[in-house]
Scaffold this motif. Structure first.
Motif, short mmCIF file in Angstrom:
data_model
loop_
_atom_site.label_atom_id
_atom_site.label_comp_id
_atom_site.label_asym_id
_atom_site.label_seq_id
_atom_site.Cartn_x
_atom_site.Cartn_y
_atom_site.Cartn_z
N PRO A 15 41.46 46.58 35.43
CA PRO A 15 41.26 45.43 34.54
C PRO A 15 42.44 44.45 34.55
O PRO A 15 43.59 44.86 34.71
CB PRO A 15 41.13 46.09 33.15
CG PRO A 15 40.66 47.46 33.43
CD PRO A 15 41.25 47.86 34.75
N GLY B 289 42.37 39.99 38.16
CA GLY B 289 41.79 38.86 38.88
C GLY B 289 40.32 39.09 39.25
O GLY B 289 39.80 38.45 40.16
N THR B 290 39.66 39.96 38.49
CA THR B 290 38.25 40.28 38.73
C THR B 290 37.37 39.03 38.66
O THR B 290 36.60 38.74 39.58
CB THR B 290 37.75 41.26 37.63
OG1 THR B 290 38.79 42.13 37.25
CG2 THR B 290 36.52 42.00 38.07
N SER C 258 48.62 40.97 30.26
CA SER C 258 47.27 40.41 30.14
C SER C 258 46.35 41.39 29.40
O SER C 258 45.55 40.99 28.54
CB SER C 258 46.74 40.11 31.54
OG SER C 258 45.47 39.55 31.48
N ARG D 124 40.14 26.83 40.78
CA ARG D 124 41.45 26.63 40.15
C ARG D 124 41.34 26.97 38.66
O ARG D 124 40.29 26.76 38.04
CB ARG D 124 41.90 25.18 40.31
CG ARG D 124 42.22 24.80 41.72
CD ARG D 124 43.66 25.12 42.06
NE ARG D 124 43.91 24.96 43.48
CZ ARG D 124 44.75 25.73 44.16
NH1 ARG D 124 45.40 26.70 43.58
NH2 ARG D 124 44.95 25.51 45.45
N MET E 8 38.10 26.71 36.10
CA MET E 8 37.44 27.95 35.66
C MET E 8 37.55 28.17 34.16
O MET E 8 36.63 28.66 33.52
CB MET E 8 38.03 29.16 36.40
CG MET E 8 37.33 29.42 37.74
SD MET E 8 37.95 30.89 38.55
CE MET E 8 37.41 32.19 37.45
N PHE F 42 40.21 34.50 26.88
CA PHE F 42 40.04 35.33 28.08
C PHE F 42 40.80 34.67 29.23
O PHE F 42 41.58 35.32 29.93
CB PHE F 42 38.55 35.48 28.45
CG PHE F 42 38.37 36.36 29.65
CD1 PHE F 42 38.24 37.72 29.52
CD2 PHE F 42 38.41 35.82 30.94
CE1 PHE F 42 38.13 38.54 30.63
CE2 PHE F 42 38.29 36.63 32.06
CZ PHE F 42 38.15 37.99 31.90
N LYS G 43 46.54 32.45 30.43
CA LYS G 43 47.57 31.60 31.04
C LYS G 43 47.35 31.43 32.55
O LYS G 43 47.64 30.38 33.09
CB LYS G 43 48.95 32.23 30.84
CG LYS G 43 49.55 32.03 29.48
CD LYS G 43 51.04 32.32 29.54
CE LYS G 43 51.70 32.13 28.21
NZ LYS G 43 53.10 32.60 28.23
#
Ligand code: A3P
Length: 287
Positions: free
Chosen positions: A44, A47-48, A130, A220, A224, A247, A250
């Motif tokens: 988790p 970058g999923t 994160s 980018r 997103m 979600f 940063k």
């Protein structure tokens, strides 16, 4: 009490019971992969969602319609989630499937399959940061009182999906047994265009330069984070509360420096050295 967290144990790892049941996990473990399937595997917060978006755009040759109209969990569903069976797209084109499961659970189902596996890894200090912020907003995860508390649990592997170290090492060891492509979050950050082209090569999906331009532009962070089909703003507040933390938070490399003390960072480095021996993946800690 605004938490709905029910933590289940499966094969020795903690999982959010709200998302998985013993049946859905059994189904994942026995899943029959087909030729053409593409499996995104991540720990988790590595970058999923980014990879789900990149693959969607590669397969649509840069056309943004699917990415702007279908939520990521429908176009690249999680294999272990309860809704998987009803969501999996059948028909034309490759099936994009996502999982956070460790290799100990899933590698047997992948042996001798022709599925392509894309593993995305992120430097674990940023993963920890994160994941900590994600616990604040994701009401299906346990409540955590401070970053220090979370860091301790993270380093012991006592968090959902288990130890980051075991996850990365376990999948990395599968690299010669599977049709396997490994990329880091930091590679994507450093040179998104080059990463997209490498992915196209692995997938056997050639693209014109203008199409790569479109994929790059759409994937980018600023774009997103505004796309409701991937920023999880469609999820009710009782499940994900974006007032606590976004979600799409940063999207940078090195945020750990804003969270860890020197002492915490040194202790982390020591554990990293011990646990990651034999793994030649290069992690970037700053950009
Ligand atoms: P941060 O919390 O550090 O911002 P996952 O999808 O595996 O849950 O990972 C979520 C992390 O990836 C979040 O990290 C999120 O902001 C980041 N992310 C998602 N899309 C991104 C993008 N296009 N560029 C950079 N980071 C992105």
């Amino acid at each position: 009490m605004d938490r709905m967290s029910v933590i289940e144990e499966f094969a020795g790892i903690q999982l959010p019971g709200h998302l998985h049941t013993p049946e859905s996990l059994q189904y994942a473990q026995n899943f029959k992969f087909k030729e053409g399937d593409v499996l995104i595997v991540t720990y988790p917060k590595s970058g999923t969602t980014w990879m789900q978006e990149i693959l969607t755009l590669i397969y649509s040759q840069g056309d943004t319609e699917i990415a702007m109209t279908i939520p990521n969990w429908e176009r690249a569903p999680w294999l272990e989630h309860t809704y998987f069976k009803v969501t999996l797209k059948e028909g034309e084109g490759p099936r994009i499937i996502t999982t956070h499961l460790p290799s100990s659970v899933l590698a047997p189902a992948l042996q001798n399959s022709k599925a392509k596996v894309i593993y995305v890894a992120r430097n674990p200090k940023d993963v920890a940061v994160s994941f900590y912020h994600f616990h604040k907003m994701a009401k299906f995860l346990p409540e955590i009182s401070s970053f220090s508390e979370f860091l301790e649990l993270f380093l012991k592997g006592k968090v959902c999906y288990g130890s980051w170290f075991d996850h990365v090492q376990g999948w990395y060891r599968q690299k010669n047994n599977l049709d396997f492509f490994c990329i880091t979050y930091e590679d994507l950050q450093k040179d998104l265009r080059r990463s997209i082209k490498k992915l196209c090569g692995f997938l056997g999906c050639p693209m014109y330069s203008e199409e790569v331009d479109k994929v790059e532009q759409h994937c980018r962070f600023p774009v997103m984070s505004q796309n409701v089909m991937v920023n999880y703003m469609l999820i009710p507040k009782e499940i994900m509360n974006h007032d606590q933390s976004k979600f799409m938070r940063k999207g940078v490399v090195g945020d750990w420096k804003e969270h860890m003390t020197q002492e915490q960072s040194d202790a982390f480095d020591k554990i990293f050295q011990e646990k990651m021996s034999g793994c030649y993946l290069q992690f970037l800690w700053n950009l």
